[in-house]
Structures are given as structure tokens and as C-alpha cells.
Design a protein around this motif. Structure first.
Motif, PDB file in Angstrom:
ATOM      1  N   ALA A   3      -1.985   0.041  -6.544  1.00 39.97           N
ATOM      2  CA  ALA A   3      -1.084   0.063  -5.927  1.00 39.97           C
ATOM      3  C   ALA A   3      -1.044   0.108  -3.940  1.00 39.97           C
ATOM      4  O   ALA A   3      -2.082   0.942  -4.109  1.00 39.97           O
ATOM      5  N   PRO A   4       0.042  -0.307  -2.940  1.00 41.77           N
ATOM      6  CA  PRO A   4       0.210   0.488  -1.949  1.00 41.77           C
ATOM      7  C   PRO A   4      -0.205   2.157  -2.198  1.00 41.77           C
ATOM      8  O   PRO A   4      -0.647   2.355  -1.131  1.00 41.77           O
ATOM      9  N   SER A   5       0.572   2.531  -2.317  1.00 39.19           N
ATOM     10  CA  SER A   5       0.201   3.929  -2.405  1.00 39.19           C
ATOM     11  C   SER A   5      -1.091   4.512  -2.979  1.00 39.19           C
ATOM     12  O   SER A   5      -1.701   5.292  -1.718  1.00 39.19           O
ATOM     13  N   ALA A   6      -2.105   3.975  -3.880  1.00 39.90           N
ATOM     14  CA  ALA A   6      -3.098   4.261  -3.745  1.00 39.90           C
ATOM     15  C   ALA A   6      -4.442   3.407  -2.685  1.00 39.90           C
ATOM     16  O   ALA A   6      -4.910   4.183  -2.189  1.00 39.90           O
ATOM     17  N   ALA A  36      -3.307   3.259   0.301  1.00 40.43           N
ATOM     18  CA  ALA A  36      -2.697   4.387   1.360  1.00 40.43           C
ATOM     19  C   ALA A  36      -3.586   5.345   1.814  1.00 40.43           C
ATOM     20  O   ALA A  36      -4.001   6.774   2.084  1.00 40.43           O
ATOM     21  N   GLU A  37      -3.742   5.847   0.563  1.00 34.80           N
ATOM     22  CA  GLU A  37      -4.186   7.186   0.471  1.00 34.80           C
ATOM     23  C   GLU A  37      -6.203   7.068   0.585  1.00 34.80           C
ATOM     24  O   GLU A  37      -6.523   7.942   1.313  1.00 34.80           O
ATOM     25  N   ALA A  38      -6.502   5.421   0.150  1.00 34.84           N
ATOM     26  CA  ALA A  38      -7.942   5.454   0.419  1.00 34.84           C
ATOM     27  C   ALA A  38      -7.929   5.475   1.794  1.00 34.84           C
ATOM     28  O   ALA A  38      -9.308   5.425   1.997  1.00 34.84           O
ATOM     29  N   LEU A  39      -7.635   5.035   2.886  1.00 36.69           N
ATOM     30  CA  LEU A  39      -7.311   3.923   3.791  1.00 36.69           C
ATOM     31  C   LEU A  39      -7.052   6.105   5.015  1.00 36.69           C
ATOM     32  O   LEU A  39      -8.066   5.623   5.645  1.00 36.69           O
ATOM     33  N   LEU A  40      -6.729   7.038   4.678  1.00 35.88           N
ATOM     34  CA  LEU A  40      -6.527   8.584   4.653  1.00 35.88           C
ATOM     35  C   LEU A  40      -7.946   9.068   4.959  1.00 35.88           C
ATOM     36  O   LEU A  40      -8.694   9.044   6.229  1.00 35.88           O
ATOM     37  N   GLY A  41      -9.148   8.655   3.943  1.00 37.57           N
ATOM     38  CA  GLY A  41     -10.567   8.827   4.324  1.00 37.57           C
ATOM     39  C   GLY A  41     -10.674  10.151   4.587  1.00 37.57           C
ATOM     40  O   GLY A  41     -11.549  11.013   5.528  1.00 37.57           O
ATOM     41  N   ARG A  42      -9.708  11.623   3.858  1.00 32.71           N
ATOM     42  CA  ARG A  42     -10.000  12.838   4.054  1.00 32.71           C
ATOM     43  C   ARG A  42     -10.208  13.443   2.986  1.00 32.71           C
ATOM     44  O   ARG A  42      -9.718  14.989   3.036  1.00 32.71           O
ATOM     45  N   ARG A  85       2.296   8.143   5.081  1.00 30.55           N
ATOM     46  CA  ARG A  85       3.351   6.974   5.829  1.00 30.55           C
ATOM     47  C   ARG A  85       2.792   6.730   6.385  1.00 30.55           C
ATOM     48  O   ARG A  85       3.222   5.464   6.593  1.00 30.55           O
ATOM     49  N   ALA A  86       2.090   6.727   7.794  1.00 29.84           N
ATOM     50  CA  ALA A  86       1.893   5.742   8.099  1.00 29.84           C
ATOM     51  C   ALA A  86       0.672   5.084   7.751  1.00 29.84           C
ATOM     52  O   ALA A  86       0.855   3.920   8.128  1.00 29.84           O
ATOM     53  N   ALA A  87      -0.324   5.702   6.824  1.00 26.91           N
ATOM     54  CA  ALA A  87      -1.240   4.668   6.463  1.00 26.91           C
ATOM     55  C   ALA A  87      -0.492   3.665   5.483  1.00 26.91           C
ATOM     56  O   ALA A  87      -1.297   1.953   5.130  1.00 26.91           O
ATOM     57  N   LEU A  88       0.517   4.175   4.671  1.00 25.25           N
ATOM     58  CA  LEU A  88       1.569   3.286   3.848  1.00 25.25           C
ATOM     59  C   LEU A  88       2.310   2.104   4.841  1.00 25.25           C
ATOM     60  O   LEU A  88       2.427   0.239   4.461  1.00 25.25           O
ATOM     61  N   ALA A  89       2.723   2.581   6.060  1.00 23.12           N
ATOM     62  CA  ALA A  89       3.074   1.147   7.076  1.00 23.12           C
ATOM     63  C   ALA A  89       1.848   0.278   7.537  1.00 23.12           C
ATOM     64  O   ALA A  89       3.034  -0.281   7.603  1.00 23.12           O
ATOM     65  N   ARG A  90       1.103   0.928   7.658  1.00 21.54           N
ATOM     66  CA  ARG A  90      -0.065  -0.150   7.902  1.00 21.54           C
ATOM     67  C   ARG A  90      -0.385  -1.331   6.970  1.00 21.54           C
ATOM     68  O   ARG A  90      -0.172  -2.469   6.668  1.00 21.54           O
ATOM     69  N   ILE A  91      -0.374  -0.621   5.021  1.00 22.04           N
ATOM     70  CA  ILE A  91      -0.492  -1.784   4.397  1.00 22.04           C
ATOM     71  C   ILE A  91       0.874  -2.895   4.968  1.00 22.04           C
ATOM     72  O   ILE A  91       0.295  -3.922   3.511  1.00 22.04           O
ATOM     73  N   ALA A 131      -3.738  -7.139   3.357  1.00 18.91           N
ATOM     74  CA  ALA A 131      -4.835  -7.257   2.903  1.00 18.91           C
ATOM     75  C   ALA A 131      -5.801  -6.279   2.966  1.00 18.91           C
ATOM     76  O   ALA A 131      -6.423  -6.393   3.375  1.00 18.91           O
ATOM     77  N   LEU A 132      -5.686  -5.526   3.873  1.00 17.86           N
ATOM     78  CA  LEU A 132      -5.895  -4.097   4.799  1.00 17.86           C
ATOM     79  C   LEU A 132      -6.204  -3.335   3.040  1.00 17.86           C
ATOM     80  O   LEU A 132      -6.146  -3.509   2.317  1.00 17.86           O
ATOM     81  N   ILE A 133      -7.693  -2.684   3.772  1.00 15.76           N
ATOM     82  CA  ILE A 133      -8.087  -2.176   2.647  1.00 15.76           C
ATOM     83  C   ILE A 133      -9.493  -0.909   3.838  1.00 15.76           C
ATOM     84  O   ILE A 133      -9.676  -1.145   4.553  1.00 15.76           O
ATOM     85  N   SER A 134      -9.537  -0.255   2.660  1.00 19.97           N
ATOM     86  CA  SER A 134     -11.266   0.509   3.353  1.00 19.97           C
ATOM     87  C   SER A 134     -11.947   0.133   3.105  1.00 19.97           C
ATOM     88  O   SER A 134     -12.888   0.178   1.747  1.00 19.97           O
ATOM     89  N   THR A 135     -13.018  -0.284   4.167  1.00 18.49           N
ATOM     90  CA  THR A 135     -14.886  -0.439   3.583  1.00 18.49           C
ATOM     91  C   THR A 135     -15.097   0.130   2.914  1.00 18.49           C
ATOM     92  O   THR A 135     -16.086  -0.139   2.234  1.00 18.49           O
ATOM     93  N   GLU A 136     -14.835   1.622   2.447  1.00 18.49           N
ATOM     94  CA  GLU A 136     -15.980   2.780   2.717  1.00 18.49           C
ATOM     95  C   GLU A 136     -15.280   2.970   0.643  1.00 18.49           C
ATOM     96  O   GLU A 136     -16.120   3.697  -0.395  1.00 18.49           O
TER      97      GLU A 136
END
Length: 228
Positions: free
Chosen positions: A142-145, A147-153, A169-175, A180-185
Motif C-alpha cells: 500500500a502507498p502508506s507502507a 511511504a514508511e519505507a521511504l522515511l528510513g528512520r 505526509r511528505a513521503a506519501l506526497a512523493r509517492i 514508481a518511487l521505491i526505497s532501494t534499501e
């Protein structure tokens, strides 16, 4: 006085815990003589029975790793897949569990389904999937999940809930602007088992335990009954 006040008295917690019912049942049946040669088949059978019985989050499991200090660490995750190669789960590489798995690629998984009185324990080495496979797993969330991965904290100290919410909210806006944006980690792992135990509870504590064992992934499984 409330229950919490009563539990504050010396010795009352021990007595309270001893008085709680376990294995309320009716418990499931398990005959090791009829167990299949491959443990995955038995695991999927038990998991299916738990889901059909309405066990909440039946695919949840405890992932145990070795911490940086050499001590044990554990948390609950969701099973992604299981096949002949092993059990799959995903973590953020920058999280404590991600760092622990990178430092020592060995882990254990524990499943517990109380209504059936069943427990499955899986131990072995872990192997990361390809970046493409990890990316596909994250994109399926899901987009929310994501977004959480993008935080990286994950597990870092948090100053306030407001700080967290603004970053989310900022991470969710980026998605939303880049689907197609993902966290490479984000890393998909497969735990390749060398030991799998199936544990069936008994009200009289004469529990039935069957363990599949092999020295490595290329060897055939051996089955052994265990003392309760």
C-alpha cells in the motif's frame, strides 16, 4: 480497588498468571506418522487450517535475530511467501533487523496458532533477493507502507509525533507524484531452513513434537520425534 491494584500486591501477579487458562481447545490433532516428506507441505496445511479457523493474522510470525551486542532480538513480521526454497519476509536494510541480518545472516521464525495449540519453529540462513525482486515486493504494498519505507528512520529516536506525521505526509506526497518511487534499501529475504519443528499442544502437557532436520539445503530432510 481495580484489577491493576490487586496485581500490584506481592505475589499476586504470579498467582494471576498461573490461574490463566491455556490450551482451552478443542485442540487440533497431529499424527507425525502421516507427516509428508517435505516440511513445506505440512506447514501450508497447518497455516491453511489456522486461516480457515479464523485465527487473526495467522501469517504473522516472530523473526529472531542476533543483535550487535551478541544478544537476541525479536519482533513480529508478516510472512511474504513460502516455497521449496524457504520462507520469505522483507525488511528495511537500515533498520536494526536489516543491519543484524547483514552482519550475521542467520535467523529463526516462530509461528503460533493458539486455537489449534500449534507452533512452528524455523531456523536457518537468510539470503537477500535481487534488487528487482525486492522492488517488486515493495511496489505491491500500500502507498502508506511504501511511504514508511521511504522515511528510513525505523527505530530511531523520535522527538514528537508531529515530526513523524510531517515526514510521513511528505513521503506519501512523493509517492503520489511518482508511483514508481521505491526505497532501494527495501530488501526481500529468504530464510533457507536447516531445522523446522512442528509442535502440537496436549492438555496433559504430553506435547507432540516433530522436527525436520538437514545439514544444508542440498541434503534430504530427516524427521525425528522429540520429547515434550
Amino acid at each position: 480497588m481495580g484489577a491493576s491494584d490487586d496485581l500490584g500486591q506481592a505475589g499476586s501477579v504470579r498467582e494471576w498468571l498461573r490461574g490463566l487458562e491455556v490450551f482451552a481447545g478443542p485442540l487440533a490433532d497431529f499424527d507425525p506418522a502421516g507427516a509428508p516428506a517435505e516440511p513445506v507441505e505440512l506447514f501450508l496445511g497447518w497455516l491453511t487450517e489456522a486461516v480457515e479457523a479464523g485465527v487473526p493474522d495467522a501469517h504473522a510470525m516472530t523473526l529472531s535475530t542476533v543483535g550487535e551486542d551478541g544478544g537476541p532480538d525479536a519482533r513480529v513480521l508478516i510472512l511474504k511467501n513460502v516455497d521449496a526454497d524457504g520462507w520469505q519476509f522483507a525488511v528495511h536494510a537500515g533498520s536494526p533487523k536489516g543491519r543484524q541480518l547483514a552482519d550475521l545472516p542467520r535467523a529463526a521464525l516462530t509461528f503460533y496458532w493458539p486455537p489449534q495449540g500449534r507452533q512452528v519453529r524455523v531456523r536457518g540462513t537468510v539470503e537477500p533477493a535481487s534488487p528487482e525482486q525486492s522492488a517488486a515486493d515493495l511496489l505491491a504494498r500500500a502507498p502508506s507502507a511504501r511511504a514508511e519505507a521511504l522515511l528510513g528512520r525505523q527505530s530511531s529516536h523520535l522527538e514528537s509525533a508531529g515530526e513523524r506525521d510531517r515526514a510521513f505526509r511528505a513521503a506519501l506526497a512523493r509517492i503520489e507524484s511518482d508511483p514508481a518511487l521505491i526505497s532501494t534499501e527495501w530488501t526481500l529475504y529468504t530464510l533457507v531452513p536447516i531445522a523446522i519443528e512442528f509442535w502440537q499442544a496436549d492438555k496433559d502437557r504430553v506435547h507432540t513434537r516433530l522436527r525436520y532436520e538437514r545439514p544444508d539445503r542440498h541434503s534430504p530432510w530427516e524427521r525425528h520425534m522429540l520429547w515434550p
